[in-house]
Design an enzyme around this catalytic site. Sequence first.
Site, PDB file in Angstrom:
ATOM      1  N   GLU A  45     -39.806  -4.058  44.370  1.00 11.69           N
ATOM      2  CA  GLU A  45     -39.375  -3.392  42.587  1.00 11.69           C
ATOM      3  C   GLU A  45     -38.304  -3.779  42.006  1.00 11.69           C
ATOM      4  O   GLU A  45     -36.806  -4.363  42.595  1.00 11.69           O
ATOM      5  CB  GLU A  45     -39.968  -2.054  42.454  1.00 11.69           C
ATOM      6  CG  GLU A  45     -41.531  -1.776  42.678  1.00 11.69           C
ATOM      7  CD  GLU A  45     -42.187  -2.571  42.193  1.00 11.69           C
ATOM      8  OE1 GLU A  45     -42.444  -3.112  41.441  1.00 11.69           O
ATOM      9  OE2 GLU A  45     -43.122  -2.906  43.616  1.00 11.69           O
ATOM     10  N   VAL A  73     -48.691   4.306  55.383  1.00 18.26           N
ATOM     11  CA  VAL A  73     -47.894   4.648  56.286  1.00 18.26           C
ATOM     12  C   VAL A  73     -48.189   2.657  56.643  1.00 18.26           C
ATOM     13  O   VAL A  73     -49.740   2.088  57.809  1.00 18.26           O
ATOM     14  CB  VAL A  73     -47.716   5.549  57.454  1.00 18.26           C
ATOM     15  CG1 VAL A  73     -46.457   5.170  58.793  1.00 18.26           C
ATOM     16  CG2 VAL A  73     -47.478   6.441  56.870  1.00 18.26           C
ATOM     17  N   GLY A 128     -40.578 -11.009  45.608  1.00 19.52           N
ATOM     18  CA  GLY A 128     -41.498 -10.021  44.972  1.00 19.52           C
ATOM     19  C   GLY A 128     -41.392  -9.510  46.661  1.00 19.52           C
ATOM     20  O   GLY A 128     -42.885  -7.959  45.707  1.00 19.52           O
ATOM     21  N   ILE A 153     -51.127  -1.975  59.424  1.00 16.37           N
ATOM     22  CA  ILE A 153     -50.500  -1.849  60.764  1.00 16.37           C
ATOM     23  C   ILE A 153     -51.797  -0.800  61.520  1.00 16.37           C
ATOM     24  O   ILE A 153     -50.905   0.085  60.920  1.00 16.37           O
ATOM     25  CB  ILE A 153     -49.396  -1.449  61.065  1.00 16.37           C
ATOM     26  CG1 ILE A 153     -48.217  -2.938  60.607  1.00 16.37           C
ATOM     27  CG2 ILE A 153     -48.979  -1.127  62.105  1.00 16.37           C
ATOM     28  CD1 ILE A 153     -46.811  -2.444  60.698  1.00 16.37           C
ATOM     29  N   GLY A 177     -48.805  -0.278  55.880  1.00 14.06           N
ATOM     30  CA  GLY A 177     -49.688  -1.370  55.493  1.00 14.06           C
ATOM     31  C   GLY A 177     -50.543  -1.427  55.880  1.00 14.06           C
ATOM     32  O   GLY A 177     -50.894  -0.891  56.499  1.00 14.06           O
ATOM     33  N   LYS A 203     -48.988   7.249  49.806  1.00 16.77           N
ATOM     34  CA  LYS A 203     -47.563   8.286  50.589  1.00 16.77           C
ATOM     35  C   LYS A 203     -47.214   9.331  49.948  1.00 16.77           C
ATOM     36  O   LYS A 203     -47.232   9.879  50.246  1.00 16.77           O
ATOM     37  CB  LYS A 203     -46.958   7.202  50.689  1.00 16.77           C
ATOM     38  CG  LYS A 203     -45.446   6.305  50.075  1.00 16.77           C
ATOM     39  CD  LYS A 203     -44.802   5.077  50.511  1.00 16.77           C
ATOM     40  CE  LYS A 203     -45.131   3.870  51.167  1.00 16.77           C
ATOM     41  NZ  LYS A 203     -46.077   3.386  49.603  1.00 16.77           N
ATOM     42  N   LYS A 232     -42.809   7.694  54.364  1.00 18.63           N
ATOM     43  CA  LYS A 232     -43.493   7.865  55.505  1.00 18.63           C
ATOM     44  C   LYS A 232     -43.138   8.209  56.656  1.00 18.63           C
ATOM     45  O   LYS A 232     -44.190   8.733  57.738  1.00 18.63           O
ATOM     46  CB  LYS A 232     -43.616   6.056  55.710  1.00 18.63           C
ATOM     47  CG  LYS A 232     -44.686   5.019  54.526  1.00 18.63           C
ATOM     48  CD  LYS A 232     -43.741   3.572  54.747  1.00 18.63           C
ATOM     49  CE  LYS A 232     -44.286   2.843  53.922  1.00 18.63           C
ATOM     50  NZ  LYS A 232     -43.854   1.006  53.444  1.00 18.63           N
TER      51      LYS A 232
END
Length: 409
Positions: free
Chosen positions: A185, A127, A182, A131, A129, A100, A200
């Site tokens: 980060e 953007v 998870g 979808i 994932g 991104k 995004k």
Amino acid sequence: MIKIALMGHGVVGSGVAELLEDKSRELEHKAGETLSCAKILDLRDFPDTPYADRFTKDFNEIVSDSAIQIVVEAMGGLHPAYEFVKACLEKGKSVVTSNKELVAEKGSELLRLAKEKNVNFFFEASVGGGIPIIRPMHLCLAANQIDEIYGILNGTTNFILTKMIKEQMTFQDALLLAQKLGYAEKDPSADVDGVDACRKICILASLAFGRQIYPREVYTEGISKITLEDVEYAKNAGYAIKLIGQAKRLSKDKCCVLVSPAFVPIDNQLSGIDDVFNGVLIKGDAAGEVLFYGKGAGKLPTASAVVADIVHIAKSSHTSLSLTWEDSNADSVADISTYENAFYYRLRGSISPKKAEELWGPLTFLSRKGQPADEIAFLTGCMLQARAAAIEQKLGGQTEILGKIRLLA
């Protein structure tokens, strides 16, 4: 046979390699040709993978190999991803990326180069994932002028806010849980400070409005200042707090774009989108309001979007003309002071409701259990951001602003 090279074998890259390996028959049927992962670029070694013999540490083995037609960039970051992607496009190789930051900063240049070379630069996975949203915007909604986009674009922050709303966790406790699971980060700043959502919304706005929208143009605010008190006031007033990316067309050459927490009314579809899920609403002049919903991140959802782009390229004989936007010289986004919003305020000090209304105009006052005597909370009417800032300057040292959040229009 179409030979593919993969740059990066991290979370997304390894997912792409697995899908190409495990679903080879299904993908061959859908693409019309065998899709073969010929090279994988990574500084690390992965001797236990079934494709261990395909790893290389030398980018030149990819860019100079004329048999490689498609390159997947899953390295992340701007450098050296930008230089590598540009070199591949210049050599006449199509590129697919989930990066991104790369698309938000260099999209117009790389799209233009892809068209010059009659190849493709695709980034569905950048953007949302897994979808599908990029391709529907420039193909399925081609008959529409898209005037507004807004939504939940970051699963980590949505997970944290969901825990605060549903389980009364503090921001810090919810963040620690997100890291443990998870979802966040070790350094969560890109998520909780709104940077990820900003990149995004820039990509979506660039595609919708036809001009590059750069992250540096966009007012960006994260969720780290949200408290359980704010959450309770919102709930009692019929709202849920979400981190929202927004983009709205103002004229041919100007738009407003921002990322910030927002009070979302409970009758809005976004208010019920919880946990790591994303939801994006797009308003077209013909189709009306369209909602895209699903998991916005994760190894296999994101890899799924990357592989879908690979299949699309494999079936294409030329460059995509509809996936494009122009450079804008970073002058497309209107100044934040000119935006209009209603606001939620939480104040502590000697200010009275009467004094607050003298400053802001008619207000809707809010309440919560255990509300201290020296704390007031309220919703304002719609006003220019510049006016809201000017009012705050009049408060003086006896009144402290504990919370300030926009209302989703």
